[in-house]
Structures are given as structure tokens and as C-alpha cells.
Scaffold this active site. Structure first.
Site, PDB file in Angstrom:
ATOM      1  N   ASP A 185       9.419   6.349 -30.216  1.00 50.40           N
ATOM      2  CA  ASP A 185       8.504   5.251 -29.856  1.00 50.40           C
ATOM      3  C   ASP A 185       7.136   5.479 -30.499  1.00 50.40           C
ATOM      4  O   ASP A 185       6.534   6.529 -30.327  1.00 50.40           O
ATOM      5  CB  ASP A 185       8.363   5.186 -28.318  1.00 50.40           C
TER       6      ASP A 185
ATOM      7  N   HIS B  81       4.462   3.483 -30.063  1.00 48.59           N
ATOM      8  CA  HIS B  81       3.417   2.724 -29.375  1.00 48.59           C
ATOM      9  C   HIS B  81       2.435   3.681 -28.711  1.00 48.59           C
ATOM     10  O   HIS B  81       2.825   4.508 -27.924  1.00 48.59           O
ATOM     11  CB  HIS B  81       4.100   1.854 -28.327  1.00 48.59           C
TER      12      HIS B  81
ATOM     13  N   SER C 171      13.175   3.929 -25.044  1.00 50.48           N
ATOM     14  CA  SER C 171      12.246   4.971 -24.558  1.00 50.48           C
ATOM     15  C   SER C 171      12.504   5.294 -23.092  1.00 50.48           C
ATOM     16  O   SER C 171      12.235   6.404 -22.643  1.00 50.48           O
ATOM     17  CB  SER C 171      10.817   4.496 -24.752  1.00 50.48           C
TER      18      SER C 171
HETATM   19  C1  B12 Z   1       1.336  -6.799 -26.877  1.00 54.69           C
HETATM   20  C2  B12 Z   1       2.825  -6.602 -27.106  1.00 54.69           C
HETATM   21  C3  B12 Z   1       3.271  -6.265 -28.385  1.00 54.69           C
HETATM   22  C4  B12 Z   1       2.304  -6.028 -29.519  1.00 54.69           C
HETATM   23  C5  B12 Z   1       1.670  -4.692 -29.404  1.00 54.69           C
HETATM   24  C6  B12 Z   1       2.475  -3.683 -28.788  1.00 54.69           C
HETATM   25  C7  B12 Z   1       1.548  -2.652 -28.309  1.00 54.69           C
HETATM   26  N1  B12 Z   1       1.107  -1.858 -29.191  1.00 54.69           N
HETATM   27  O1  B12 Z   1       1.227  -2.664 -27.157  1.00 54.69           O
HETATM   28  C8  B12 Z   1       3.197  -6.205 -30.768  1.00 54.69           C
HETATM   29  C9  B12 Z   1       3.054  -7.639 -31.212  1.00 54.69           C
HETATM   30  C10 B12 Z   1       2.908  -5.312 -31.942  1.00 54.69           C
HETATM   31  C11 B12 Z   1       4.574  -5.985 -30.150  1.00 54.69           C
HETATM   32  C12 B12 Z   1       5.681  -5.706 -30.913  1.00 54.69           C
HETATM   33  C13 B12 Z   1       6.928  -5.564 -30.367  1.00 54.69           C
HETATM   34  N2  B12 Z   1       7.306  -5.756 -29.099  1.00 54.69           N
HETATM   35 CO1  B12 Z   1       6.083  -6.177 -27.707  1.00 54.69          CO
HETATM   36  N3  B12 Z   1       5.053  -6.583 -26.208  1.00 54.69           N
HETATM   37  C14 B12 Z   1       3.766  -6.747 -26.084  1.00 54.69           C
HETATM   38  C15 B12 Z   1       3.435  -7.227 -24.641  1.00 54.69           C
HETATM   39  C16 B12 Z   1       3.284  -8.721 -24.692  1.00 54.69           C
HETATM   40  C17 B12 Z   1       2.225  -6.599 -23.972  1.00 54.69           C
HETATM   41  C18 B12 Z   1       2.201  -5.052 -24.090  1.00 54.69           C
HETATM   42  C19 B12 Z   1       0.767  -4.627 -23.893  1.00 54.69           C
HETATM   43  O2  B12 Z   1       0.124  -5.050 -23.046  1.00 54.69           O
HETATM   44  N4  B12 Z   1       0.259  -3.826 -24.706  1.00 54.69           N
HETATM   45  C20 B12 Z   1      -1.141  -3.480 -24.494  1.00 54.69           C
HETATM   46  C21 B12 Z   1      -1.233  -2.089 -23.811  1.00 54.69           C
HETATM   47  C22 B12 Z   1      -2.670  -1.816 -23.512  1.00 54.69           C
HETATM   48  O3  B12 Z   1      -0.585  -2.135 -22.527  1.00 54.69           O
HETATM   49  P1  B12 Z   1       0.559  -1.080 -22.156  1.00 54.69           P
HETATM   50  O4  B12 Z   1       1.172  -0.529 -23.338  1.00 54.69           O
HETATM   51  O5  B12 Z   1       1.428  -1.738 -21.203  1.00 54.69           O
HETATM   52  O6  B12 Z   1      -0.276   0.091 -21.427  1.00 54.69           O
HETATM   53  C23 B12 Z   1      -0.879  -0.121 -20.193  1.00 54.69           C
HETATM   54  C24 B12 Z   1       0.006   0.260 -19.013  1.00 54.69           C
HETATM   55  O7  B12 Z   1       1.372   0.087 -19.263  1.00 54.69           O
HETATM   56  C25 B12 Z   1      -0.379   1.677 -18.719  1.00 54.69           C
HETATM   57  N5  B12 Z   1       0.333   2.755 -19.407  1.00 54.69           N
HETATM   58  C26 B12 Z   1       0.863   2.738 -20.639  1.00 54.69           C
HETATM   59  N6  B12 Z   1       1.413   3.915 -20.924  1.00 54.69           N
HETATM   60  C27 B12 Z   1       1.226   4.730 -19.832  1.00 54.69           C
HETATM   61  C28 B12 Z   1       1.592   6.063 -19.572  1.00 54.69           C
HETATM   62  C29 B12 Z   1       1.267   6.614 -18.331  1.00 54.69           C
HETATM   63  C30 B12 Z   1       1.667   8.041 -18.024  1.00 54.69           C
HETATM   64  C31 B12 Z   1       0.554   5.856 -17.368  1.00 54.69           C
HETATM   65  C32 B12 Z   1       0.203   6.481 -16.061  1.00 54.69           C
HETATM   66  C33 B12 Z   1       0.183   4.513 -17.606  1.00 54.69           C
HETATM   67  C34 B12 Z   1       0.537   3.974 -18.853  1.00 54.69           C
HETATM   68  O8  B12 Z   1      -1.752   1.725 -19.024  1.00 54.69           O
HETATM   69  C35 B12 Z   1      -2.045   0.859 -20.134  1.00 54.69           C
HETATM   70  C36 B12 Z   1      -3.380   0.178 -19.845  1.00 54.69           C
HETATM   71  O9  B12 Z   1      -3.379  -0.452 -18.619  1.00 54.69           O
HETATM   72  C37 B12 Z   1       4.749  -6.763 -23.886  1.00 54.69           C
HETATM   73  C38 B12 Z   1       5.117  -7.596 -22.667  1.00 54.69           C
HETATM   74  C39 B12 Z   1       4.342  -7.066 -21.453  1.00 54.69           C
HETATM   75  N7  B12 Z   1       3.754  -7.935 -20.777  1.00 54.69           N
HETATM   76  O10 B12 Z   1       4.268  -5.913 -21.184  1.00 54.69           O
HETATM   77  C40 B12 Z   1       5.797  -6.916 -25.021  1.00 54.69           C
HETATM   78  C41 B12 Z   1       6.992  -5.975 -25.013  1.00 54.69           C
HETATM   79  C42 B12 Z   1       6.606  -4.594 -24.624  1.00 54.69           C
HETATM   80  N8  B12 Z   1       7.416  -5.976 -26.421  1.00 54.69           N
HETATM   81  C43 B12 Z   1       8.691  -5.945 -26.578  1.00 54.69           C
HETATM   82  C44 B12 Z   1       9.371  -5.891 -27.816  1.00 54.69           C
HETATM   83  C45 B12 Z   1      10.889  -5.988 -27.804  1.00 54.69           C
HETATM   84  C46 B12 Z   1       8.668  -5.757 -29.009  1.00 54.69           C
HETATM   85  C47 B12 Z   1       9.305  -5.702 -30.416  1.00 54.69           C
HETATM   86  C48 B12 Z   1      10.491  -4.795 -30.564  1.00 54.69           C
HETATM   87  C49 B12 Z   1       9.657  -7.136 -30.833  1.00 54.69           C
HETATM   88  C50 B12 Z   1      10.126  -7.259 -32.300  1.00 54.69           C
HETATM   89  N9  B12 Z   1      11.386  -7.215 -32.524  1.00 54.69           N
HETATM   90  O11 B12 Z   1       9.298  -7.404 -33.161  1.00 54.69           O
HETATM   91  C51 B12 Z   1       8.100  -5.194 -31.250  1.00 54.69           C
HETATM   92  C52 B12 Z   1       8.126  -3.686 -31.452  1.00 54.69           C
HETATM   93  C53 B12 Z   1       6.997  -3.211 -32.313  1.00 54.69           C
HETATM   94  C54 B12 Z   1       7.380  -2.008 -33.105  1.00 54.69           C
HETATM   95  N10 B12 Z   1       6.421  -1.403 -33.711  1.00 54.69           N
HETATM   96  O12 B12 Z   1       8.546  -1.648 -33.158  1.00 54.69           O
HETATM   97  C55 B12 Z   1       9.428  -5.995 -25.245  1.00 54.69           C
HETATM   98  C56 B12 Z   1      10.107  -4.667 -24.892  1.00 54.69           C
HETATM   99  C57 B12 Z   1      11.459  -4.981 -24.274  1.00 54.69           C
HETATM  100  C58 B12 Z   1      12.248  -3.704 -24.135  1.00 54.69           C
HETATM  101  N11 B12 Z   1      12.419  -3.327 -22.955  1.00 54.69           N
HETATM  102  O13 B12 Z   1      12.643  -3.084 -25.080  1.00 54.69           O
HETATM  103  C59 B12 Z   1       8.307  -6.461 -24.253  1.00 54.69           C
HETATM  104  C60 B12 Z   1       8.445  -5.889 -22.841  1.00 54.69           C
HETATM  105  C61 B12 Z   1       8.372  -7.996 -24.209  1.00 54.69           C
HETATM  106  C62 B12 Z   1       9.597  -8.558 -23.491  1.00 54.69           C
HETATM  107  N12 B12 Z   1       9.331  -9.385 -22.603  1.00 54.69           N
HETATM  108  O14 B12 Z   1      10.699  -8.244 -23.740  1.00 54.69           O
HETATM  109  N13 B12 Z   1       4.563  -6.120 -28.810  1.00 54.69           N
END
Ligand code: B12
Length: 623
Positions: A157, A159, A210
Site C-alpha cells: 500500500d 497511501h 491492506s
Molecule cells: C481521496 C481518495 C482517493 C484519492 C487519494 C487517496 C489518498 N491518498 O488518500 C485518489 C484519487 C488518489 C484515490 C485513488 C484510489 N482510490 Co480512493 N478514495 C479516496 C476517498 C474518497 C477518501 C480517502 C481520504 O480521505 N483520503 C484523505 C486522508 C486524509 O484520509 P485517510 O486516508 O482516511 O486518513 C484519515 C483517517 O483514516 C485516519 N487514519 C489513516 N490512517 C491511519 C492509521 C492509524 C493508525 C490511525 C489511528 C488513523 C489513521 O486519519 C486520517 C486523517 O483523519 C476514499 C473514500 C473514503 N471516503 O474514505 C476512496 C477509497 C479509499 N479509494 C478507493 C479506491 C478503490 C481507490 C483506487 C484503487 C481507485 C482506482 N482504481 O483508481 C485508487 C488507488 C490509488 C492508487 N495509488 O493505487 C476505495 C478503496 C476500496 C477498497 N476497500 O479497496 C475507497 C474506499 C472508495 C470506495 N468507496 O470504494 N482515492
């Protein structure tokens, strides 16, 4: 206590307006006279702006941390250091007081993530100024950090945005965070935890494969006899998945945390000398409840045969199919960031900074407004830098091909020889019983091979992340976590913007099935166009492994994007998927499939059961 304000005097604005609109000559004189007075006010305000500099050193340090001001940090830290016995006292005293205030205000929702990350920037600058002195005074200097946390994004992963945000917030709250980066194998995480005598292991992940890695890590921690807790987080993780699939594998405590603001509270409870065991017992109880509730939910799935008998029936006759203007593969390299900017979905941008209000309303929002405007201005400054200094490279490759469905598969043919099969995408079908008694599969959106009607499908691979990691890492190395995060979050937004822009061009030009389309950006963000672009891994196209076929079909590696062993794309700011033109094509959710469909899919797909179990994870509704 210091108070700073920076409103512009409305009376002055009226005068400016009067002059600008040449309403009256006298206004000009009055304006000049007023400007003189304002200069007085302005100097007063800027003097006011610096009024906090009149406070004592402790207050100044606290102010700088809360307001994220780096301008005077070294001189103030130096002054504090001279008043302390040990340099370390400056950290444990005024600096930690300031960061505690930041942590509390963040926890109470009175400060937002961008501000916290800016505070971290001040803290890092202060600490890096003090470090040489602390090193020199090292003898007997035991640091009273709250605890030591090993942090990593799991194997396969890439990310790291979520991880980086949480790591910054934890470090702000006096936790020593050892960040191992992305794609970290389980063994490396465990070795680091032993070597560093860590208090907590924390892991992050974005996609389903993951989740399997996290369960494997928990299993290995149990086998190796670890006793420290495991923190789980990331966009694809959840309390239900943690309770059912991860926690049962490790008996010394697994805790799911939804976002950064909760992470501090949980981490503090997990290192608290007393209360840790009680807290973990409560979590175990809670997860037991989750498991029982989940087991009790009777999810009715229809058989595969019944699901297929109730597929979506659409009339894909020749009349309804637009033959594309372009067939084959096309690359778009070094795409102009200026073009992509117009397609940025700013609501998602603010959401990634944990500011959850829609754009543009957020700019006037009583709670978020002020910070949102600063963040927006900083984002545009960074985008200007991207353009001027060519920081990021945005590339895409897409293709449009003759294709037909063959039951739940999609056969893609060579545009030059339609009888030559290029690849076959295997699709899954909905099975969870629903009102509509209709069970969709993406293959339903294409004319079946048996119909003899030629249909078409498209595919795309896009990145806007080439250059993002290095540029962000350089800013991070300078202690500027705020700008480092900004780079990555904007790269993500630009990748999504590119996907939106290219899909529009495919609809209107390259394929041309919607030449007349005239939708606003807002309409596009609401998905009001004809046809869909499901991304691999998203709910209607669950299997991440199918990305490999798309990469081979489009030679995706040729635009600087690669796949990890978990079929994640590198650079992280990348997206890929398929194009369907049917007007009936809508996104849908494949929640659960039974063993019968999994076995059927295995036969069609040819990958191993382990590989597909890892890719499909929580969609598999059988033990
Ligand atoms: C923004 C987003 C993207 C962005 C950026 C991803 C990124 N870098 O975050 C982009 C457009 C690049 C992207 C791409 C993809 N994505 Co996307 N993405 C999203 C989205 C809409 C939001 C994720 C997000 O908020 N990111 C911003 C960061 C700040 O938030 P975060 O990672 O969640 O982290 C927060 C918390 O989770 C927490 N946290 C995170 N890690 C940890 C660890 C610990 C220990 C703790 C305590 C807390 C914690 O704290 C952070 C801040 O509050 C989600 C849907 C969702 N609502 O979650 C789908 C989602 C994650 N994506 C998904 C997918 C499938 C993809 C792609 C594979 C799609 C594709 N075929 O192109 C690609 C993969 C990219 C790659 N490189 O391979 C799926 C995953 C499904 C799955 N279960 O596999 C989701 C869930 C959408 C869905 N509904 O299906 N994505």
C-alpha cells in the site's frame, strides 16, 4: 492574554468603492485623508498584529504554536533556553504547554487540521533549534515523551497521507513517532517495534488488500508474543472489520481509530500507567458486541443463477450504440496543470483536511470560513508553484475498443481485427436480495456477444503524482509538514480532476456519444453525465487484481505508473478504471457474494483463491 484582530475597516471600503465608481470627487480627498489616518490604524493594527511580542517569552511561545507563526520562534526559544537549567526544559515547559493547548483545541473542534499541522511546523522548528543543545547536555537527560509509536502503511500500500496526518498530530502531543513509511512488510514493523522498545504499533491502509495485511500482522504479533497494542486506521478500515477480522488474531489489544483527532485520546489511554487494561477490556467487550451483532444480521443472498436471471436488461441494439470517433490507445503526457485546476473538486480537498463542509459554502461558513480561506489561498499558491516550476507531471493513457459481454465477463477485441480477443475482464454480480429484485453486473451495460451487435468499452489510467513524493519529502525534511501534506493532497485532487476532464473529452470528442453535452463543473461532480467510469476497487468493480489486465491492455507502465504486489498504483495520486457509454449505466454496490459466485469467478479468472480472497476481502460472505 494576547488578542490579535485583522478586520478591514468597512468605512474605508465604502470610500474605496465610491472613488472606484467615481461616485463623487470629494470622496477622493476624503480617501486620501482617510488613508493617512488608516496608515495610522494599519500601523496600529500591524503593531497590534505584533502586540503579542510584548508578552513574556512563555506566552510568546504558546502564541506562536497556536497561531502557527514561525517568524520569531528561534529567538524566543533561545531566550527561553537561557532562562532554563536544561534546554530540554524548554520543550517540556512552554512548548509542550503550547502543544497541549493545540491538542485540546483540536480535540474540542476549535482548531482545524491545517492549523494543527502548521503548529507542528513551529514545534519542529523549535525542537530542531534546541536539539544541538540537548545533545550537548545529553548526560542524564531522560526525555519524558508520552510514548513511542512505530507507524507504517502496510505492505503493498503506497497511501501515506492519512498516516502522515496522524503522525504529525501524535508528535504534536508529545508522542515519539517512528515512521517507517509505506509498503512496509510485517517483519520490518515487528523488528522496529522490538528494536525501539515501542509502546504501540500503528498501521494504515487505503485498499482492501491492506486489510488482509493488517490481519496477518496481528497474527504475527500474537505468534511472536508481543504485548503492546496495535492501532488500526485508514480510509478502508472500519470498526466492524477490525472487530471481526483483526482483533481475534491478537490478544494484547487491537483498537480501530476513525480519524486523527481521536488518535491522541486513544494513544494516551494505551500508554497510561493505570487504566490501559481497563480500557482494552472495554474495547474487547465492545468488539464482542460488534461480532455478535454482525453474526446476527441475516443477510439474504440470492443464488447466482437467480441473480443472473434477474440481470439488468437493456436494449443495446445498433441504434443505441454510438460507434466511437476514435478506436485504439492514446496517451496524454505532461498535461497542463492550469487545465486540470478548473476540474478540482474543492469539497473533497477540504474533506481531506478534515474540514467537512461543501465548497464554495465553506468559504463563508461561520465555523470553517476563516481557516478555509487561508487554506484555499495556500492551495492556489502551491498550484501556482506547481505550474511555474513544473513540480508535478500529469500523464494519462486511455483506450476505446470493440467489446461485448459474455455472461458476466467482458471481452475486449482488437480494433484492427475484431475477432482477435485482447483481454477479458471478469465481473462480479450483485447477490444481496433487494426490493428491485434486479442484480446488476457491469457486463450488463454491453451488448452480449450472442446478440451479434458490436459494442464498445473504454479504459483509462491517470496520474498526477509524478514528482509529488520527492517534492513533498523535501518540504517534510525542512520540517514543513503543512506544505508537504498540501503537495500530496493537491496531487490527489489533480488526479481526480484529470479523470473528470478526460472522461468529458472521451464522451464529447474521442468516443463522441455525448457531443451535445453541456454540463457545468458542479453537474459533473454530481455525476450528471451519460455513462459511467467505475474505478477498479470501487463498489461495482471490486477486484483490484483486474487492474493488471488494464495495464497490459493500455501499456499503463508507459506513462510512469506501476502496480505494487497489492495492485496499488505508484505514484499514489493515480486512478484507473473503465468507461461505459450506455445511458442506463449507473454505479452500484456489490456488497456481498457467496461461495458459489466466488468459485465461479475463480474458474473464469484463473488467479489463486488466496490472491482473490486478499483482493475481495470483506465482499466474501462465507467462511
Ligand atoms: C481521496 C481518495 C482517493 C484519492 C487519494 C487517496 C489518498 N491518498 O488518500 C485518489 C484519487 C488518489 C484515490 C485513488 C484510489 N482510490 Co480512493 N478514495 C479516496 C476517498 C474518497 C477518501 C480517502 C481520504 O480521505 N483520503 C484523505 C486522508 C486524509 O484520509 P485517510 O486516508 O482516511 O486518513 C484519515 C483517517 O483514516 C485516519 N487514519 C489513516 N490512517 C491511519 C492509521 C492509524 C493508525 C490511525 C489511528 C488513523 C489513521 O486519519 C486520517 C486523517 O483523519 C476514499 C473514500 C473514503 N471516503 O474514505 C476512496 C477509497 C479509499 N479509494 C478507493 C479506491 C478503490 C481507490 C483506487 C484503487 C481507485 C482506482 N482504481 O483508481 C485508487 C488507488 C490509488 C492508487 N495509488 O493505487 C476505495 C478503496 C476500496 C477498497 N476497500 O479497496 C475507497 C474506499 C472508495 C470506495 N468507496 O470504494 N482515492
Amino acid at each position: 492574554m494576547i488578542q490579535i484582530y485583522d478586520e478591514i475597516d468597512p468605512e474605508l471600503l465604502d470610500k474605496v468603492e465610491a472613488v472606484v465608481l467615481n461616485k463623487s470627487n470629494t470622496a477622493a480627498e476624503e480617501l486620501l485623508e482617510y488613508a493617512e489616518k488608516f496608515k495610522g490604524i494599519e500601523t496600529a493594527q500591524s503593531e497590534n498584529k505584533l502586540a503579542w511580542r510584548t508578552a513574556d517569552c512563555h506566552e510568546r511561545l504558546k502564541y506562536a504554536l497556536v497561531k502557527g507563526v514561525t517568524d520569531f520562534i528561534e529567538e524566543d526559544v533561545e531566550e527561553a533556553r537561557k532562562n532554563c537549567d536544561r534546554s530540554l526544559d524548554v520543550i517540556e515547559g512552554p512548548l509542550m504547554d503550547g502543544m497541549k493547548l493545540v491538542g485540546d483545541l483540536f480535540g474540542e473542534g476549535k482548531m482545524f487540521l491545517p492549523q494543527v499541522v502548521k503548529s507542528a511546523r513551529v514545534m519542529k522548528k523549535a525542537v530542531s533549534f534546541l536539539l544541538p543543545y540537548i545533545e550537548a547536555e545529553k548526560a542524564g537527560n531522560k526525555s519524558s515523551r508520552a510514548g513511542k509509536i512505530i507507524f507504517a502503511t502496510v505492505k503493498g500500500d503506497v497511501h501515506d497521507i492519512g498516516k502522515n496526518i496522524v503522525a504529525v498530530v501524535l508528535a504534536c502531543n508529545n508522542f515519539e513517532v517512528i515512521d517507517l513509511g509505506v509498503m512496509v512488510p510485517c517483519e520490518k514493523i515487528l523488528q522496529a517495534a522490538q528494536r525501539e522498545k515501542a509502546d504501540i504499533i500503528a498501521v494504515s491502509g487505503l485498499i482492501t488488500p491492506s486489510l488482509e495485511e493488517m490481519a496477518h500482522l496481528a497474527e504475527e504479533m500474537e505468534r511472536a508474543g508481543f504485548i503492546i497494542p496495535l492501532l488500526i486506521g485508514g480510509a478502508t478500515t472500519s470498526k466492524v472489520h477490525t472487530a471481526i477480522k483483526i482483533a481475534p488474531k491478537y490478544s494484547k489489544g487491537v483498537v480501530y481509530v476513525p480519524d486523527a483527532s481521536k488518535a491522541v485520546e486513544v494513544a494516551r489511554k494505551l500508554v497510561a500507567p493505570t487504566g490501559k487494561d481497563k480500557y482494552l477490556a472495554e474495547i474487547n467487550e465492545e468488539y464482542q458486541q460488534v461480532r455478535e451483532t454482525y453474526a446476527g444480521v441475516n443477510r439474504k443472498l440470492v443464488s447466482l443463477a437467480e441473480a443472473r436471471n434477474h440481470r439488468l436488461q437493456i436494449n443495446r441494439s445498433k441504434a443505441n450504440i454510438t460507434a466511437p470517433n476514435f478506436l485504439g490507445i492514446k496517451k496524454l503526457e505532461n498535461f497542463h496543470i492550469a487545465e486540470l485546476r478548473k476540474f478540482i473538486n474543492w469539497t473533497f480537498f477540504f474533506a481531506a483536511w478534515d474540514m467537512r463542509a461543501a465548497y464554495p459554502k465553506i468559504m463563508e461558513d461561520p465555523k470553517y470560513g476563516a481557516e478555509a480561506n487561508k487554506l484555499f489561498a495556500d492551495a492556489h499558491k502551491m498550484l501556482d508553484t506547481f505550474e511555474k516550476e513544473h513540480i508535478l507531471t500529469a500523464n494519462a493513457v486511455f483506450g476505446i475498443f470493440p467489446a461485448n459481454s459474455s455472461d458476466d465477463d467482458i471481452e475486449v477485441y482488437d480494433p484492427l481485427d475484431n475477432n482477435r480477443l485482447l483481454t477479458t475482464f471478469n465481473m462480479l454480480r450483485q447477490q444481496v436480495a433487494g426490493q428491485a429484485n434486479e442484480y446488476r453486473c457491469l457486463a450488463d451495460y454491453l451488448a452480449p456477444k450472442t446478440s451479434g451487435v458490436k459494442d464498445y468499452i473504454g479504459g483509462f489510467i491517470i496520474t498526477a503524482g509524478i514528482g509529488a513524493h520527492d517534492y513533498s519529502a523535501a518540504l517534510k525534511a525542512k520540517g514543513d509538514d503543512y506544505s508537504a501534506l498540501m503537495v500530496k493532497l493537491l496531487a490527489d485532487r489533480l488526479a481526480e480532476a484529470f479523470a473528470e476532464l478526460l472522461h468529458q473529452r472521451v464522451r464529447k470528442v474521442y468516443w463522441g456519444y455525448a457531443e451535445e453535452e453541456n454540463l457545468s463543473i458542479e453537474d459533473l461532480f454530481k455525476g450528471e453525465c451519460t455513462g459511467i467510469r467505475p474505478a477498479f476497487g470501487y463498489p461495482s468493480l471490486r477486484d483490484h487484481t483486474e487492474k493488471e489486465k488494464l495495464f497490459e491492455l493500455l501499456n499503463g507502465y508507459g506513462i510512469g505508473v506501476s502496480l505494487t504486489e497489492s495492485f496499488m498504483m505508484e505514484p499514489a495520486a493515480s486512478v484507473c478504471g473503465l468507461y461505459f457509454s450506455a445511458k442506463e449505466a449507473k454505479y452500484f454496490n456489490i456488497n456481498k457474494i457467496d461461495r458459489e459466485q466466488f468459485v465461479d469467478y475463480l474458474k473464469r479468472n484463473g488467479r489463486t483463491s488466496d490472491e482473490l480472497t486478499k483482493s475481495l476481502g470483506s465482499v466474501l460472505h462465507f467462511n
